[in-house]
Write a protein that holds these residues in place. Sequence first.
Motif, PDB file in Angstrom:
ATOM      1  N   MET A 194       0.841  -1.201   0.000  1.00 57.54           N
ATOM      2  CA  MET A 194       0.000   0.000   0.000  1.00 57.54           C
ATOM      3  C   MET A 194       0.877   1.252   0.000  1.00 57.54           C
ATOM      4  SD  MET A 194      -2.879   1.110   2.762  1.00 57.54           S
ATOM      5  CE  MET A 194      -3.758   2.657   2.592  1.00 57.54           C
ATOM      6  N   ILE A 195       0.587   2.189  -0.884  1.00 58.88           N
ATOM      7  CA  ILE A 195       1.390   3.404  -0.998  1.00 58.88           C
ATOM      8  C   ILE A 195       1.164   4.308   0.212  1.00 58.88           C
ATOM      9  CG2 ILE A 195       1.885   5.467  -2.363  1.00 58.88           C
ATOM     10  CD1 ILE A 195       2.722   2.828  -3.680  1.00 58.88           C
ATOM     11  N   GLN A 196       2.259   4.653   0.882  1.00 57.82           N
ATOM     12  CA  GLN A 196       2.202   5.550   2.033  1.00 57.82           C
ATOM     13  C   GLN A 196       3.004   6.831   1.820  1.00 57.82           C
ATOM     14  OE1 GLN A 196       3.388   3.487   5.610  1.00 57.82           O
ATOM     15  NE2 GLN A 196       2.202   1.661   5.102  1.00 57.82           N
ATOM     16  N   TYR A 197       3.991   6.766   0.926  1.00 57.49           N
ATOM     17  CA  TYR A 197       4.918   7.880   0.763  1.00 57.49           C
ATOM     18  C   TYR A 197       4.997   8.275  -0.708  1.00 57.49           C
ATOM     19  CZ  TYR A 197       8.550  10.696   3.016  1.00 57.49           C
ATOM     20  OH  TYR A 197       9.262  11.717   3.576  1.00 57.49           O
ATOM     21  N   LEU A 198       4.845   9.560  -0.967  1.00 51.69           N
ATOM     22  CA  LEU A 198       4.939  10.083  -2.326  1.00 51.69           C
ATOM     23  C   LEU A 198       6.204  10.922  -2.454  1.00 51.69           C
ATOM     24  CD1 LEU A 198       1.226  11.285  -2.722  1.00 51.69           C
ATOM     25  CD2 LEU A 198       2.197   9.039  -3.265  1.00 51.69           C
ATOM     26  N   TRP A 199       7.022  10.552  -3.418  1.00 52.58           N
ATOM     27  CA  TRP A 199       8.277  11.262  -3.668  1.00 52.58           C
ATOM     28  C   TRP A 199       8.168  12.038  -4.977  1.00 52.58           C
ATOM     29  CZ3 TRP A 199      11.995  11.086   0.040  1.00 52.58           C
ATOM     30  CH2 TRP A 199      11.947  10.035   0.951  1.00 52.58           C
ATOM     31  N   LEU A 230      14.793   6.502   1.009  1.00 57.08           N
ATOM     32  CA  LEU A 230      13.936   5.537   1.694  1.00 57.08           C
ATOM     33  C   LEU A 230      14.405   5.306   3.124  1.00 57.08           C
ATOM     34  CD1 LEU A 230      13.531   2.909  -1.179  1.00 57.08           C
ATOM     35  CD2 LEU A 230      11.779   4.505  -0.371  1.00 57.08           C
ATOM     36  N   SER A 231      15.714   5.243   3.295  1.00 58.16           N
ATOM     37  CA  SER A 231      16.267   5.033   4.625  1.00 58.16           C
ATOM     38  C   SER A 231      15.968   6.226   5.530  1.00 58.16           C
ATOM     39  CB  SER A 231      17.780   4.809   4.537  1.00 58.16           C
ATOM     40  OG  SER A 231      18.358   4.683   5.815  1.00 58.16           O
ATOM     41  N   GLN A 232      16.145   7.433   5.012  1.00 58.38           N
ATOM     42  CA  GLN A 232      15.882   8.639   5.793  1.00 58.38           C
ATOM     43  C   GLN A 232      14.419   8.715   6.211  1.00 58.38           C
ATOM     44  OE1 GLN A 232      19.186  11.611   3.675  1.00 58.38           O
ATOM     45  NE2 GLN A 232      17.115  12.309   4.057  1.00 58.38           N
ATOM     46  N   ALA A 233      13.533   8.290   5.332  1.00 56.36           N
ATOM     47  CA  ALA A 233      12.097   8.383   5.608  1.00 56.36           C
ATOM     48  C   ALA A 233      11.568   7.172   6.372  1.00 56.36           C
ATOM     49  CB  ALA A 233      11.331   8.531   4.296  1.00 56.36           C
ATOM     50  N   ASN A 234      12.427   6.145   6.533  1.00 54.79           N
ATOM     51  CA  ASN A 234      12.015   4.906   7.210  1.00 54.79           C
ATOM     52  C   ASN A 234      10.775   4.316   6.540  1.00 54.79           C
ATOM     53  OD1 ASN A 234      12.211   2.835   9.111  1.00 54.79           O
ATOM     54  ND2 ASN A 234      10.860   3.887  10.555  1.00 54.79           N
ATOM     55  N   VAL A 235      10.853   4.175   5.222  1.00 60.51           N
ATOM     56  CA  VAL A 235       9.751   3.624   4.440  1.00 60.51           C
ATOM     57  C   VAL A 235      10.339   2.647   3.427  1.00 60.51           C
ATOM     58  CG1 VAL A 235       9.831   5.441   2.676  1.00 60.51           C
ATOM     59  CG2 VAL A 235       7.664   4.264   3.144  1.00 60.51           C
ATOM     60  N   SER A 252      -3.300  15.837   3.363  1.00 63.00           N
ATOM     61  CA  SER A 252      -4.567  15.680   4.085  1.00 63.00           C
ATOM     62  C   SER A 252      -5.148  14.286   3.903  1.00 63.00           C
ATOM     63  CB  SER A 252      -5.577  16.733   3.620  1.00 63.00           C
ATOM     64  OG  SER A 252      -6.112  16.416   2.339  1.00 63.00           O
ATOM     65  N   LEU A 253      -4.744  13.605   2.837  1.00 58.81           N
ATOM     66  CA  LEU A 253      -5.201  12.235   2.587  1.00 58.81           C
ATOM     67  C   LEU A 253      -4.381  11.207   3.364  1.00 58.81           C
ATOM     68  CD1 LEU A 253      -5.765  12.497  -1.279  1.00 58.81           C
ATOM     69  CD2 LEU A 253      -7.539  12.373   0.486  1.00 58.81           C
ATOM     70  N   GLY A 254      -3.364  11.699   4.068  1.00 61.15           N
ATOM     71  CA  GLY A 254      -2.570  10.814   4.920  1.00 61.15           C
ATOM     72  C   GLY A 254      -1.226  10.402   4.365  1.00 61.15           C
ATOM     73  N   TYR A 255      -0.864  10.903   3.195  1.00 59.17           N
ATOM     74  CA  TYR A 255       0.426  10.551   2.602  1.00 59.17           C
ATOM     75  C   TYR A 255       1.535  11.420   3.182  1.00 59.17           C
ATOM     76  CZ  TYR A 255      -2.369   8.067  -0.849  1.00 59.17           C
ATOM     77  OH  TYR A 255      -3.260   7.218  -1.452  1.00 59.17           O
ATOM     78  N   ARG A 256       2.697  10.832   3.335  1.00 60.81           N
ATOM     79  CA  ARG A 256       3.907  11.620   3.615  1.00 60.81           C
ATOM     80  C   ARG A 256       4.542  11.964   2.284  1.00 60.81           C
ATOM     81  NH1 ARG A 256       7.196   7.680   7.028  1.00 60.81           N
ATOM     82  NH2 ARG A 256       8.664   9.414   7.276  1.00 60.81           N
ATOM     83  N   LEU A 257       5.228  13.098   2.246  1.00 61.18           N
ATOM     84  CA  LEU A 257       5.749  13.609   0.981  1.00 61.18           C
ATOM     85  C   LEU A 257       7.240  13.886   1.067  1.00 61.18           C
ATOM     86  CD1 LEU A 257       2.977  16.282   0.209  1.00 61.18           C
ATOM     87  CD2 LEU A 257       2.946  13.832  -0.299  1.00 61.18           C
ATOM     88  N   GLY A 258       7.940  13.587  -0.015  1.00 61.00           N
ATOM     89  CA  GLY A 258       9.371  13.854  -0.057  1.00 61.00           C
ATOM     90  C   GLY A 258       9.823  14.297  -1.431  1.00 61.00           C
ATOM     91  N   LEU A 259      11.073  14.739  -1.493  1.00 62.41           N
ATOM     92  CA  LEU A 259      11.681  15.209  -2.737  1.00 62.41           C
ATOM     93  C   LEU A 259      12.985  14.459  -2.969  1.00 62.41           C
ATOM     94  CD1 LEU A 259      11.538  17.885  -4.820  1.00 62.41           C
ATOM     95  CD2 LEU A 259      13.592  18.439  -3.528  1.00 62.41           C
ATOM     96  N   ILE A 260      13.188  13.994  -4.190  1.00 63.31           N
ATOM     97  CA  ILE A 260      14.474  13.436  -4.622  1.00 63.31           C
ATOM     98  C   ILE A 260      14.795  14.120  -5.944  1.00 63.31           C
ATOM     99  CG2 ILE A 260      15.809  11.376  -5.184  1.00 63.31           C
ATOM    100  CD1 ILE A 260      13.637   9.712  -3.764  1.00 63.31           C
TER     101      ILE A 260
END
Length: 238
Positions: free
Chosen positions: A1-6, A166-171, A115-123
């Motif tokens: 299940m997708i939890q993190y959007l990069w 991925l390691s930094q975000a623990n995902v 607001s939908l519950g996703y965590r967000l990151g930048l690469i």
Amino acid sequence: MIQYLWFDLGYTLVSTNREDVYQKVLERFDVFRNREEIAIAYHRADKLFMREYPGVLGKDSRAFFPWYIGTLNYFLRLSLPIEEVLEVQRDVARECPIQWKAFDGAKMTLRHLRSLGYRLGLISNWDESARAVLARNGLDEELDEIVISSEVGIEKPNPDIFRMALSQANVTASESLYIGDNYYDDVVGCQKVGMHCLLINAYGNRGVEELSYHPIITGIQDVAAYLGHPRVQLEINR
């Protein structure tokens, strides 16, 4: 299940006013192309360089810009003296500087996804100006993790930059979705570590006709719908 959007940065979250600048350049040569024609020519030039010369666009522009401008003019069906074009462009850029600005609705879209519950990151493959670009557009405050090639010494598509994020975000990779506009850096790179990926291409498959089927969206405003959520209603001032 997708939890993190990069996300990628350039032409994913932010873009420049380069079409307006180049339109002014062409006017100095008594040539007219409308903004959409110029935008499509830039898009096609970008995609050609991404495919044929991986990594070049992220390097010092002095190494490739004459070559790039020649390609841009080819797609605009123009034959202009490159050195004169470059000189005029430098002159025009002093009056109308090229600046990185968030796409309309980008910040609102990121907030909606949060607001939908996703965590967000930048690469992102970017120089030392990346954090200033993010801050100036208020995007840094919407991101949980920021990984920039110039800071970590690794560039996409090297899978290590994705592993680091991925390691930094623990995902895990399987819990992540990467969204970017460069198939050869973004899709190829993240797939090496098992991440899902969405390719942004504002003009359908134009410029990426060589690719076999891959999920393509026109911009980040389509991410929520891709994930099965209502699309955010953007309030855009024009």
